[in-house]
Design a protein around this motif. Structure first.
Motif, PDB file in Angstrom:
ATOM      1  N   ALA A  62       0.838  -1.204   0.000  1.00 32.66           N
ATOM      2  CA  ALA A  62       0.000   0.000   0.000  1.00 32.66           C
ATOM      3  C   ALA A  62       0.872   1.253   0.000  1.00 32.66           C
ATOM      4  CB  ALA A  62      -0.938  -0.004   1.199  1.00 32.66           C
ATOM      5  N   GLN A  63       1.933   1.249   0.798  1.00 30.45           N
ATOM      6  CA  GLN A  63       2.843   2.403   0.824  1.00 30.45           C
ATOM      7  C   GLN A  63       3.517   2.599  -0.529  1.00 30.45           C
ATOM      8  OE1 GLN A  63       5.277   1.395   4.275  1.00 30.45           O
ATOM      9  NE2 GLN A  63       4.568   3.302   5.214  1.00 30.45           N
ATOM     10  N   LYS A  64       3.942   1.515  -1.123  1.00 31.13           N
ATOM     11  CA  LYS A  64       4.589   1.604  -2.436  1.00 31.13           C
ATOM     12  C   LYS A  64       3.613   2.186  -3.464  1.00 31.13           C
ATOM     13  CE  LYS A  64       6.910  -1.231  -5.890  1.00 31.13           C
ATOM     14  NZ  LYS A  64       7.310  -2.562  -6.300  1.00 31.13           N
ATOM     15  N   ASP A  65       2.371   1.706  -3.425  1.00 31.70           N
ATOM     16  CA  ASP A  65       1.351   2.222  -4.341  1.00 31.70           C
ATOM     17  C   ASP A  65       1.093   3.705  -4.093  1.00 31.70           C
ATOM     18  OD1 ASP A  65       1.152  -0.339  -5.341  1.00 31.70           O
ATOM     19  OD2 ASP A  65      -0.713  -0.819  -4.276  1.00 31.70           O
ATOM     20  N   MET A  66       1.113   4.115  -2.828  1.00 36.13           N
ATOM     21  CA  MET A  66       0.883   5.525  -2.498  1.00 36.13           C
ATOM     22  C   MET A  66       1.987   6.405  -3.071  1.00 36.13           C
ATOM     23  SD  MET A  66      -0.533   4.903   1.398  1.00 36.13           S
ATOM     24  CE  MET A  66       0.229   6.342   2.051  1.00 36.13           C
ATOM     25  N   VAL A  67       3.232   5.962  -2.968  1.00 38.32           N
ATOM     26  CA  VAL A  67       4.359   6.726  -3.521  1.00 38.32           C
ATOM     27  C   VAL A  67       4.214   6.837  -5.041  1.00 38.32           C
ATOM     28  CG1 VAL A  67       6.856   6.691  -3.893  1.00 38.32           C
ATOM     29  CG2 VAL A  67       5.935   6.207  -1.628  1.00 38.32           C
ATOM     30  N   THR A  68       3.852   5.735  -5.694  1.00 38.40           N
ATOM     31  CA  THR A  68       3.669   5.737  -7.143  1.00 38.40           C
ATOM     32  C   THR A  68       2.530   6.674  -7.552  1.00 38.40           C
ATOM     33  OG1 THR A  68       4.453   3.457  -7.275  1.00 38.40           O
ATOM     34  CG2 THR A  68       3.190   4.275  -9.155  1.00 38.40           C
ATOM     35  N   LEU A  69       1.412   6.576  -6.836  1.00 39.60           N
ATOM     36  CA  LEU A  69       0.271   7.431  -7.160  1.00 39.60           C
ATOM     37  C   LEU A  69       0.606   8.904  -6.957  1.00 39.60           C
ATOM     38  CD1 LEU A  69      -2.623   5.305  -5.660  1.00 39.60           C
ATOM     39  CD2 LEU A  69      -2.344   5.931  -8.062  1.00 39.60           C
ATOM     40  N   LYS A  70       1.341   9.210  -5.904  1.00 37.39           N
ATOM     41  CA  LYS A  70       1.732  10.608  -5.641  1.00 37.39           C
ATOM     42  C   LYS A  70       2.555  11.145  -6.824  1.00 37.39           C
ATOM     43  CE  LYS A  70       1.666  13.754  -2.371  1.00 37.39           C
ATOM     44  NZ  LYS A  70       0.429  14.388  -1.970  1.00 37.39           N
ATOM     45  N   SER A  71       3.471  10.335  -7.322  1.00 36.70           N
ATOM     46  CA  SER A  71       4.284  10.746  -8.467  1.00 36.70           C
ATOM     47  C   SER A  71       3.420  10.940  -9.715  1.00 36.70           C
ATOM     48  CB  SER A  71       5.364   9.712  -8.763  1.00 36.70           C
ATOM     49  OG  SER A  71       6.256   9.622  -7.699  1.00 36.70           O
ATOM     50  N   LEU A  72       2.472  10.041  -9.924  1.00 39.71           N
ATOM     51  CA  LEU A  72       1.581  10.160 -11.085  1.00 39.71           C
ATOM     52  C   LEU A  72       0.728  11.417 -10.994  1.00 39.71           C
ATOM     53  CD1 LEU A  72       0.403   6.459 -11.537  1.00 39.71           C
ATOM     54  CD2 LEU A  72       1.871   7.773 -13.082  1.00 39.71           C
ATOM     55  N   ILE A  73       0.256  11.734  -9.811  1.00 37.32           N
ATOM     56  CA  ILE A  73      -0.556  12.938  -9.617  1.00 37.32           C
ATOM     57  C   ILE A  73       0.253  14.182  -9.958  1.00 37.32           C
ATOM     58  CG2 ILE A  73      -1.684  14.386  -7.863  1.00 37.32           C
ATOM     59  CD1 ILE A  73      -2.551  11.694  -6.505  1.00 37.32           C
ATOM     60  N   GLU A  74       1.505  14.208  -9.519  1.00 34.73           N
ATOM     61  CA  GLU A  74       2.355  15.368  -9.779  1.00 34.73           C
ATOM     62  C   GLU A  74       2.638  15.547 -11.270  1.00 34.73           C
ATOM     63  OE1 GLU A  74       5.784  14.717  -7.343  1.00 34.73           O
ATOM     64  OE2 GLU A  74       4.676  15.040  -5.488  1.00 34.73           O
ATOM     65  N   CYS A  75       2.669  14.452 -12.023  1.00 36.93           N
ATOM     66  CA  CYS A  75       2.995  14.521 -13.453  1.00 36.93           C
ATOM     67  C   CYS A  75       1.766  14.644 -14.352  1.00 36.93           C
ATOM     68  CB  CYS A  75       3.767  13.269 -13.871  1.00 36.93           C
ATOM     69  SG  CYS A  75       5.353  13.098 -13.067  1.00 36.93           S
ATOM     70  N   CYS A  76       0.595  14.423 -13.798  1.00 38.15           N
ATOM     71  CA  CYS A  76      -0.617  14.372 -14.604  1.00 38.15           C
ATOM     72  C   CYS A  76      -1.078  15.785 -15.008  1.00 38.15           C
ATOM     73  CB  CYS A  76      -1.715  13.666 -13.814  1.00 38.15           C
ATOM     74  SG  CYS A  76      -3.199  13.409 -14.763  1.00 38.15           S
ATOM     75  N   HIS A  77      -1.418  15.955 -16.290  1.00 35.97           N
ATOM     76  CA  HIS A  77      -1.892  17.248 -16.793  1.00 35.97           C
ATOM     77  C   HIS A  77      -3.400  17.253 -17.034  1.00 35.97           C
ATOM     78  CE1 HIS A  77       2.175  18.632 -17.131  1.00 35.97           C
ATOM     79  NE2 HIS A  77       2.503  17.601 -17.896  1.00 35.97           N
ATOM     80  N   GLU A  79      -6.992  17.054 -15.907  1.00 39.21           N
ATOM     81  CA  GLU A  79      -7.638  17.284 -14.608  1.00 39.21           C
ATOM     82  C   GLU A  79      -8.561  16.134 -14.208  1.00 39.21           C
ATOM     83  OE1 GLU A  79      -7.968  18.831 -11.068  1.00 39.21           O
ATOM     84  OE2 GLU A  79      -6.673  19.679 -12.615  1.00 39.21           O
ATOM     85  N   GLU A  80      -9.259  15.562 -15.160  1.00 42.63           N
ATOM     86  CA  GLU A  80     -10.159  14.441 -14.850  1.00 42.63           C
ATOM     87  C   GLU A  80      -9.363  13.228 -14.374  1.00 42.63           C
ATOM     88  OE1 GLU A  80     -13.194  11.677 -17.376  1.00 42.63           O
ATOM     89  OE2 GLU A  80     -13.339  13.853 -17.705  1.00 42.63           O
ATOM     90  N   GLN A  81      -8.282  12.949 -15.059  1.00 38.55           N
ATOM     91  CA  GLN A  81      -7.430  11.815 -14.669  1.00 38.55           C
ATOM     92  C   GLN A  81      -6.753  12.101 -13.328  1.00 38.55           C
ATOM     93  OE1 GLN A  81      -4.398  10.850 -17.522  1.00 38.55           O
ATOM     94  NE2 GLN A  81      -4.167   8.763 -16.722  1.00 38.55           N
ATOM     95  N   ARG A  82      -6.369  13.343 -13.111  1.00 38.45           N
ATOM     96  CA  ARG A  82      -5.741  13.738 -11.844  1.00 38.45           C
ATOM     97  C   ARG A  82      -6.710  13.488 -10.678  1.00 38.45           C
ATOM     98  NH1 ARG A  82      -1.865  17.929 -10.015  1.00 38.45           N
ATOM     99  NH2 ARG A  82      -1.380  18.224 -12.205  1.00 38.45           N
ATOM    100  N   GLN A  83      -7.984  13.827 -10.861  1.00 35.33           N
ATOM    101  CA  GLN A  83      -8.976  13.607  -9.809  1.00 35.33           C
ATOM    102  C   GLN A  83      -9.158  12.112  -9.529  1.00 35.33           C
ATOM    103  OE1 GLN A  83     -10.184  15.859  -7.792  1.00 35.33           O
ATOM    104  NE2 GLN A  83      -9.012  17.390  -8.934  1.00 35.33           N
ATOM    105  N   ALA A  84      -9.143  11.305 -10.587  1.00 31.56           N
ATOM    106  CA  ALA A  84      -9.264   9.852 -10.414  1.00 31.56           C
ATOM    107  C   ALA A  84      -8.060   9.306  -9.642  1.00 31.56           C
ATOM    108  CB  ALA A  84      -9.390   9.171 -11.772  1.00 31.56           C
ATOM    109  N   TYR A  89      -5.514   7.492  -4.589  1.00 32.11           N
ATOM    110  CA  TYR A  89      -4.513   7.758  -3.549  1.00 32.11           C
ATOM    111  C   TYR A  89      -5.174   7.842  -2.176  1.00 32.11           C
ATOM    112  CZ  TYR A  89      -0.961  10.158  -0.804  1.00 32.11           C
ATOM    113  OH  TYR A  89      -0.057  10.493   0.182  1.00 32.11           O
ATOM    114  N   ASN A  90      -6.295   8.538  -2.087  1.00 27.47           N
ATOM    115  CA  ASN A  90      -6.996   8.665  -0.810  1.00 27.47           C
ATOM    116  C   ASN A  90      -7.502   7.316  -0.314  1.00 27.47           C
ATOM    117  OD1 ASN A  90      -6.545  11.415  -0.690  1.00 27.47           O
ATOM    118  ND2 ASN A  90      -8.479  11.926  -1.689  1.00 27.47           N
ATOM    119  N   GLU A  91      -7.975   6.471  -1.236  1.00 26.07           N
ATOM    120  CA  GLU A  91      -8.423   5.128  -0.859  1.00 26.07           C
ATOM    121  C   GLU A  91      -7.254   4.303  -0.317  1.00 26.07           C
ATOM    122  OE1 GLU A  91     -10.213   3.676  -4.438  1.00 26.07           O
ATOM    123  OE2 GLU A  91     -12.034   4.870  -4.166  1.00 26.07           O
TER     124      GLU A  91
END
Length: 123
Positions: A62-77, A79-84, A89-91
């Motif tokens: 779960a921690q590894k997935d959270m780190v990956t998701l955080k990186s994806l959020i930072e790189c995502c342009h 907005e709809e995909q960023r919200q998903a 990440y919150n889940e």
């Protein structure tokens, strides 16, 4: 020494004499010993088996997935995909918190030490 130990030692000696152990990977290199001091003694064998199989315990995955998701959020342009991704990440964060609360390990010294090492490794 018991009989099984003596037989094993004899088989090893025979293999050495035949040269069957000459080309093993890592020959001549120092052994890398695992520091398992942060893991309870009764869980160490299980953790090593999981690690050697390439499987992480649920809370570390779960921690590894959270780190990956955080990186994806930072790189995502988009907005709809960023919200998903933020929702996912919150889940994951909630799931991780529930796991740690269930195991009551969030404030233990060994857990904090191990968590810091694992997070550093995934970054």
């Amino acid at each position: 020494m018991d009989f099984v130990t003596m037989m094993a030692e004899e088989k090893i000696r025979e293999a050495i004499q035949r040269g069957e152990l000459d080309d093993l990977p890592g020959k001549g290199k120092p052994l890398v010993m695992e520091d398992l001091s942060g893991i309870p003694e009764d869980l160490r064998a299980g953790y090593m088996i999981l690690k050697n199989a390439g499987i992480l315990p649920e809370e570390l995955q779960a921690q590894k997935d959270m780190v990956t998701l955080k990186s994806l959020i930072e790189c995502c342009h988009d907005e709809e995909q960023r919200q998903a991704l933020k929702k996912e990440y919150n889940e994951k964060t909630l799931r991780f918190s529930l796991l740690m609360e269930k195991r009551k390990q969030t404030h233990s010294g060994p857990y904090q030490f191990y968590q810091d090492k694992m997070l550093d490794r995934f970054r």
